[in-house]
Scaffold this motif. Structure first.
Motif, short mmCIF file in Angstrom:
data_model
loop_
_atom_site.label_atom_id
_atom_site.label_comp_id
_atom_site.label_asym_id
_atom_site.label_seq_id
_atom_site.Cartn_x
_atom_site.Cartn_y
_atom_site.Cartn_z
N THR A 148 -4.24 38.01 -18.43
CA THR A 148 -3.17 37.04 -18.22
C THR A 148 -2.18 37.07 -19.37
N LEU A 149 -2.69 37.23 -20.59
CA LEU A 149 -1.80 37.37 -21.75
C LEU A 149 -0.85 38.55 -21.58
N ALA A 150 -1.39 39.68 -21.09
CA ALA A 150 -0.56 40.87 -20.90
C ALA A 150 0.49 40.64 -19.81
N LEU A 151 0.10 39.99 -18.72
CA LEU A 151 1.06 39.70 -17.65
C LEU A 151 2.16 38.77 -18.15
N VAL A 181 -2.32 28.60 -10.51
CA VAL A 181 -2.19 30.05 -10.49
C VAL A 181 -3.55 30.70 -10.66
N ALA A 182 -3.85 31.67 -9.79
CA ALA A 182 -5.07 32.48 -9.89
C ALA A 182 -4.65 33.91 -10.20
N VAL A 183 -5.34 34.53 -11.13
CA VAL A 183 -5.01 35.89 -11.59
C VAL A 183 -6.12 36.84 -11.16
N MET A 184 -5.75 37.91 -10.45
CA MET A 184 -6.72 38.89 -9.97
C MET A 184 -6.49 40.25 -10.61
N TYR A 185 -7.59 40.98 -10.77
CA TYR A 185 -7.53 42.35 -11.28
C TYR A 185 -8.64 43.15 -10.64
N LEU A 186 -8.30 44.23 -9.99
CA LEU A 186 -9.26 45.15 -9.38
C LEU A 186 -10.26 44.41 -8.49
N GLY A 187 -9.75 43.49 -7.70
CA GLY A 187 -10.58 42.80 -6.72
C GLY A 187 -11.30 41.57 -7.22
N VAL A 211 -1.65 36.16 -8.43
CA VAL A 211 -0.89 37.21 -9.11
C VAL A 211 -1.80 38.32 -9.59
N GLY A 212 -1.18 39.46 -9.91
CA GLY A 212 -1.89 40.63 -10.39
C GLY A 212 -1.09 41.87 -10.08
N GLU A 213 -1.48 42.98 -10.69
CA GLU A 213 -0.80 44.25 -10.44
C GLU A 213 -1.03 44.73 -9.01
N SER A 214 -0.21 45.68 -8.58
CA SER A 214 -0.44 46.32 -7.29
C SER A 214 -1.83 46.96 -7.30
N GLY A 215 -2.57 46.75 -6.21
CA GLY A 215 -3.92 47.29 -6.14
C GLY A 215 -4.99 46.33 -6.61
N ARG A 257 7.58 19.03 4.85
CA ARG A 257 6.52 19.22 5.84
C ARG A 257 5.12 19.01 5.27
N ASN A 258 5.02 18.69 3.98
CA ASN A 258 3.73 18.54 3.32
C ASN A 258 2.87 19.79 3.51
N LEU A 259 3.50 20.94 3.33
CA LEU A 259 2.81 22.22 3.50
C LEU A 259 1.91 22.53 2.31
N THR A 260 0.84 23.23 2.58
CA THR A 260 -0.01 23.83 1.56
C THR A 260 0.24 25.34 1.62
N MET A 261 0.37 25.99 0.46
CA MET A 261 0.71 27.41 0.46
C MET A 261 -0.15 28.21 -0.51
N LEU A 262 -0.38 29.45 -0.14
CA LEU A 262 -0.88 30.47 -1.06
C LEU A 262 0.26 31.47 -1.22
N PHE A 263 0.81 31.53 -2.42
CA PHE A 263 1.99 32.38 -2.69
C PHE A 263 1.53 33.59 -3.49
N ILE A 264 1.57 34.77 -2.88
CA ILE A 264 1.11 36.00 -3.50
C ILE A 264 2.29 36.70 -4.16
N ALA A 265 2.13 37.08 -5.42
CA ALA A 265 3.22 37.71 -6.15
C ALA A 265 2.66 38.54 -7.29
N HIS A 266 3.53 39.32 -7.92
CA HIS A 266 3.12 40.05 -9.13
C HIS A 266 3.93 39.58 -10.34
N ASP A 267 4.85 38.65 -10.12
CA ASP A 267 5.75 38.17 -11.17
C ASP A 267 5.33 36.76 -11.59
N LEU A 268 4.79 36.64 -12.80
CA LEU A 268 4.33 35.35 -13.28
C LEU A 268 5.47 34.36 -13.49
#
Length: 320
Positions: free
Chosen positions: A245-248, A219-225, A41-45, A198-209
């Motif tokens: 993360t608190l702000a999100l 959950v991994a939180v990214m900001y500016l790379g 998760v993280g903002e656009s960009g 299917r016992n799938l493993t996923m990386l789910f990319i989103a901006h909504d916590l």
């Protein structure tokens, strides 16, 4: 201790000339356990989609490594990588532009099977019919074209296409962000069902916590790379330790309008990756920033089991 199914180490992706690079992803490392769903998760960009595509080598990472079930993807030659792609697939954000409008649903879903020479025309048709039923559509839909479906139905077609090669790992890039809330819930429940069946493993990319809290185990939180925080979904939602993360978390809409709550309101916009702040890249928008935050890149600090925060204050003096 068992090895992680997917291990991302020092992943970096730059654009532009080597003499003056722009960092879209900068030295990101984390693991994804087998059978789990990790949210990013993280903002656009913030570099989420670039990381997801670099992980699968849809775009070539500048440096770093991705070890998938013991195999370093970045070391694979074209032929070996092509074979490995059967084990990892992607569901794209836009269910309109990701589907070829000139192809029928049958041709879209069977495209990977044809490319890898799997099955006959008849067995591929049977496979497509089965996949459509699995994602909540009808086998009769295979003769139709993308423009004849709603956004949620198109995304189900995209999921069926990703499942056609029986992958073990899926990157879902903002796969519900373009959908209505009620349709989002249906697609999220479909992903959970598919993970179990299917016992799938996923990386789910989103901006909504709130979405990743419902769907994900980690959950991994990214900001500016850069990575700001990573941990179990419950910890990130209930006990976040990084100010970003608190702000999100505080931006998640409440079910009761007007209810009292503490808000961490971010000021300004995310800085340009062409001129990121020194030290902690979040410090220019952080209400808790101090002089130490400009002194260097924060190191990951364990704040609880499996929960790491990249914050100079925690690193230096153990503050919350």
């Amino acid at each position: 201790m068992t090895e992680p199914f997917i291990s991302i180490r020092n992943m970096t992706k730059t654009f532009g000339p080597a003499s003056d690079p722009v960092y879209a992803v900068n030295d990101v490392s984390f693991d994804i356990p087998k059978g789990s769903i990790t949210g990013l998760v993280g903002e656009s960009g913030s570099g989420k989609s670039t990381l997801g595509r670099s992980l699968l080598r849809l775009i070539e990472p500048t440096s770093g490594s991705t070890v998938f079930d013991g195999c370093d993807l970045n070391s694979l030659k074209a032929g070996d990588l092509r074979a490995m792609r059967r084990r990892m697939q992607m569901v794209f954000q836009d269910p309109v532009s990701s589907l070829n409008p000139r192809l029928s649903v049958e041709a879209i879903i069977a495209e990977g099977l044809v490319a890898h020479g799997i099955g006959s025309r008849r067995t591929r048709r049977d496979k497509v019919a089965s996949l459509l039923e699995e994602v909540g559509l009808s086998a009769d839909h295979m003769r139709r074209y993308p423009h004849e479906f709603s956004g949620g139905q198109r995304q189900r077609i995209g999921i069926a296409r990703a499942l056609a090669l029986e992958p073990e790992f899926i990157v879902a890039d903002e796969s519900v962000s373009a959908l209505d809330v009620s349709i989002q819930a249906q697609v999220l429940n479909l992903l959970l069902d598919l993970r179990e069946r299917r016992n799938l493993t996923m990386l789910f990319i989103a901006h909504d916590l709130s979405v990743v809290d419902y769907l994900c185990d980690q959950v991994a939180v990214m900001y500016l790379g850069r990575l700001m925080e990573i941990g179990p979904a419950a910890d990130i939602h209930e006990r976040p330790r990084h100010p970003y993360t608190l702000a999100l978390n505080s931006a998640i809409p409440m079910p009761r309008p007007g209810a009292a709550r503490n808000r961490e309101v971010l000021k300004g916009d995310i800085p340009s990756p062409m001129s990121p702040p020194s030290g902690c890249v979040f410090r220019t928008r952080c209400a808790h920033a101090r002089e130490i935050c400009a002194a260097g890149i924060p190191s990951p600090v364990a704040v609880s089991a499996g929960h790491y925060s990249h914050c100079k204050r925690i690193e230096a003096i153990g503050e919350n």
